[in-house]
Design an enzyme around this catalytic site. Structure first.
Site, short mmCIF file in Angstrom:
data_model
loop_
_atom_site.label_atom_id
_atom_site.label_comp_id
_atom_site.label_asym_id
_atom_site.label_seq_id
_atom_site.Cartn_x
_atom_site.Cartn_y
_atom_site.Cartn_z
NE ARG A 1 -2.77 0.52 3.20
CZ ARG A 1 -2.27 0.65 4.61
NH1 ARG A 1 -1.56 1.86 4.57
NH2 ARG A 1 -2.22 -0.16 5.37
CE1 TYR B 1 -16.68 10.37 -16.20
CE2 TYR B 1 -15.73 10.54 -14.22
CZ TYR B 1 -16.40 9.94 -15.01
OH TYR B 1 -16.84 8.73 -14.42
CG ASP C 1 -8.82 15.19 -15.51
OD1 ASP C 1 -8.02 14.67 -16.18
OD2 ASP C 1 -10.04 14.71 -15.07
CE LYS D 1 -11.95 7.41 -19.08
NZ LYS D 1 -12.28 7.05 -17.83
C1 LIG Z 1 -11.59 13.61 -18.02
C2 LIG Z 1 -11.68 12.41 -16.78
N1 LIG Z 1 -11.32 12.49 -15.57
C3 LIG Z 1 -11.53 11.67 -14.70
C4 LIG Z 1 -12.29 10.34 -14.95
C5 LIG Z 1 -12.38 9.57 -13.80
O1 LIG Z 1 -11.46 8.27 -13.91
P1 LIG Z 1 -11.67 6.89 -13.83
O2 LIG Z 1 -12.96 6.18 -14.68
O3 LIG Z 1 -10.73 6.19 -14.10
O4 LIG Z 1 -12.06 6.59 -12.18
C6 LIG Z 1 -12.72 10.19 -16.14
C7 LIG Z 1 -13.56 8.99 -16.56
O5 LIG Z 1 -14.22 9.06 -17.43
C8 LIG Z 1 -12.52 11.14 -17.16
O6 LIG Z 1 -13.12 11.36 -18.43
#
Ligand SMILES: Cc1ncc(COP(=O)(O)O)c(C=O)c1O
Length: 380
Positions: free
Chosen positions: A46, A98, A170, A195
Site C-alpha cells: 500500500r 467529467y 485533469d 484512458k
Molecule cells: C476527464 C476524466 N477525468 C477523470 C475520470 C475518472 O477516471 P476513472 O473512470 O478512471 O475513475 C474520467 C473518466 O471518464 C474522465 O473522463
C-alpha cells in the site's frame, strides 16, 4: 531523454534484480525486512511497490513533475487530491468537467464542508469574481469532457498565483504528449490512466503528479493513509500502454481531425466540438498551448433526441460504451451515460444537450470510421 524515449525507458528499467526488460509484476503485499527496522526499500505494497514505482516515475517524468503516484482509478486520484483541503475551503472548478468529478465535488466533498463554484473558465474577470477569501483550489480540465472547451492555462495560473490558490489540472484528455501543464506552472496534475495512458480499455487506474516537495510528501501520506493506490498488475498494464502513447496519440489526432472535418460538412450534424477545427472558439489557445488536439470529438445531431438515439443504435465500428482513449473507437451519449450524474439543469446551463454525442476516435482505418459514421447518420 526525449518524450518517446522516456515513455519506454523512464524509471528503474531494466529491473535491478535480474535485468528483466519487461518491468516485473511484483505481485506481493509485503516484503521481507533485512533486519529489525531495516527494509530493502519496500515494506508494504500500500505504501510503495516496485512495479508501481516504475509507473509513478514514468508518469512524473513524462509530465516533467517532481513525483508521480498511481491510484486504483482516476476518481481515487481525485478523491485523494481533494483531501489536501479541509472543511471551509472553497474550490473553483470548470463547469463541464467529467460527470464523476462533478458528482464527487457536489455529492460527496460538499458534505465534508468544502464549497464549490462551477463556471466556464474562458473569462478572466468571471474567475476573479468567483474568488473568495477561503478559495484554495482552481480545478481545470482542458480540453473538457465532453464539450472540448479549452482553458487558457497561462491565464488561469496567473490568477491563481496572485491569490495563492493551488492549481490542479485533469490532463486525461490531452495526455502529457499533447499538453505539459507543468510548463505553465500548474501545481498538480491528475489523470484517469484508464484512458489514453493505458490505451487498450483493459484497466481502470489513476495518477497524480506533484511539482513541489511539500505536495509530494502530502500526496504520498494521503495515498498511504487512504489506501487509494493501484495494484501491481494494473500498473504493469498502464506501463505497457504508455510505451506506445506517442505513436498512438499521433494517429488518434490524425483520425480525429478527419472525423471532425467530415462531421462538420455533414447535413445531419448540427455542431461539431473539436479544438482542432478553426470554428472552435478555443482553437487559437489550443494551438498555442497544446502539441496536438487529441482524439476526442463531440457533436450534436440535427433532428432531436430520436435522431441521436437512432445514430447510436446504428453505429457498428464505434461501440456504444462509456470511457475513451483506447485503440478501439467508442461513442457515448453524455446525457444518459458519462454525465448522467450531473443534474439536467446544470447540463442544460453548460450546453451538454440531449443531442450531444461524444466520440473517442480510435486507431482503425479512418475511412472505415467515416463510412460507419456516414451510414449511422443516414442521408440527413
Ligand atoms: C476527464 C476524466 N477525468 C477523470 C475520470 C475518472 O477516471 P476513472 O473512470 O478512471 O475513475 C474520467 C473518466 O471518464 C474522465 O473522463
Amino acid at each position: 531523454m526525449r518524450f518517446e524515449t522516456l515513455a519506454i525507458h523512464a524509471g528503474e528499467r531494466p529491473d535491478v534484480a535480474f535485468g528483466a526488460v519487461s518491468v516485473p509484476i511484483y505481485q506481493t503485499s509485503t516484503f521481507v525486512f533485512e533486519d529489525v527496522g531495516k527494509t530493502r526499500g519496500y515494506d508494504y505494497s500500500r505504501t510503495a511497490n516496485p512495479t508501481r514505482r516504475v509507473l509513478e516515475d514514468t508518469i512524473a517524468q513524462l509530465e516533467g513533475g517532481k513525483a508521480g503516484f498511481a491510484f486504483a482509478t482516476g476518481m481515487a486520484a481525485e478523491a485523494t487530491v481533494m483531501h489536501l483541503l479541509k472543511a471551509g475551503d472553497h474550490v473553483i472548478c470548470g463547469d463541464d468537467v467529467y460527470g464523476g468529478t462533478y458528482r464527487l465535488f457536489q455529492n460527496v466533498m460538499q458534505d465534508f464542508g468544502l464549497e464549490f463554484t462551477f463556471l466556464r473558465m474562458d473569462n478572466r474577470q468571471a474567475i476573479e469574481e468567483a474568488i473568495r477569501p477561503n478559495s484554495r483550489m482552481l480545478w481545470l480540465e482542458t480540453p473538457s469532457n465532453p464539450l472540448l472547451n479549452i482553458t487558457d492555462i497561462e491565464m488561469a495560473v496567473d490568477i491563481a498565483e496572485k491569490h495563492n490558490i493551488l492549481t490542479v489540472i485533469d490532463n486525461t484528455f490531452a495526455t502529457p504528449y499533447s499538453l505539459s501543464p507543468v510548463e505553465y506552472g500548474v501545481d498538480l496534475i491528475v489523470h484517469s490512466t484508464t484512458k489514453y495512458l493505458n490505451g487498450h480499455c483493459d484497466v481502470v487506474g489513476g495518477a497524480v503528479v506533484t511539482t513541489t516537495d511539500e505536495l509530494t510528501e502530502r500526496v504520498q501520506f494521503l495515498l498511504n493513509a487512504m489506501g487509494t493506490c493501484a495494484s501491481p498488475f494494473d500498473c504493469w498494464l498502464v506501463l505497457r500502454g504508455i510505451e506506445t502513447l506517442p505513436v498512438r496519440m499521433k494517429q488518434h489526432e490524425e483520425n480525429a481531425i478527419a472525423v471532425a472535418d467530415y462531421l462538420e460538412g455533414h447535413p445531419a450534424v448540427e455542431k461539431v466540438f473539436y479544438p482542432g477545427l478553426k470554428s472552435h472558439p478555443g482553437h487559437e489557445i489550443a494551438r498555442r498551448q497544446m502539441k496536438g488536439f487529441g482524439g476526442m470529438v463531440s457533436f450534436e445531431t440535427k433532428g432531436g433526441i430520436e435522431m441521436t438515439k437512432s445514430f447510436l443504435r446504428r453505429i457498428k465500428l464505434f461501440s456504444l460504451a462509456e470511457s475513451l482513449g483506447g485503440v478501439a473507437s467508442l461513442a457515448e451519449h453524455p446525457a444518459t451515460m458519462s454525465h448522467a450524474s450531473m443534474p439536467r439543469e446544470h447540463r442544460e446551463k453548460v450546453g451538454i444537450t440531449d443531442q450531444l454525442v461524444r466520440l473517442s476516435v480510435g486507431l482503425e482505418n479512418v475511412d472505415d470510421l467515416i463510412e460507419d459514421l456516414g451510414q449511422a447518420l443516414g442521408a440527413g
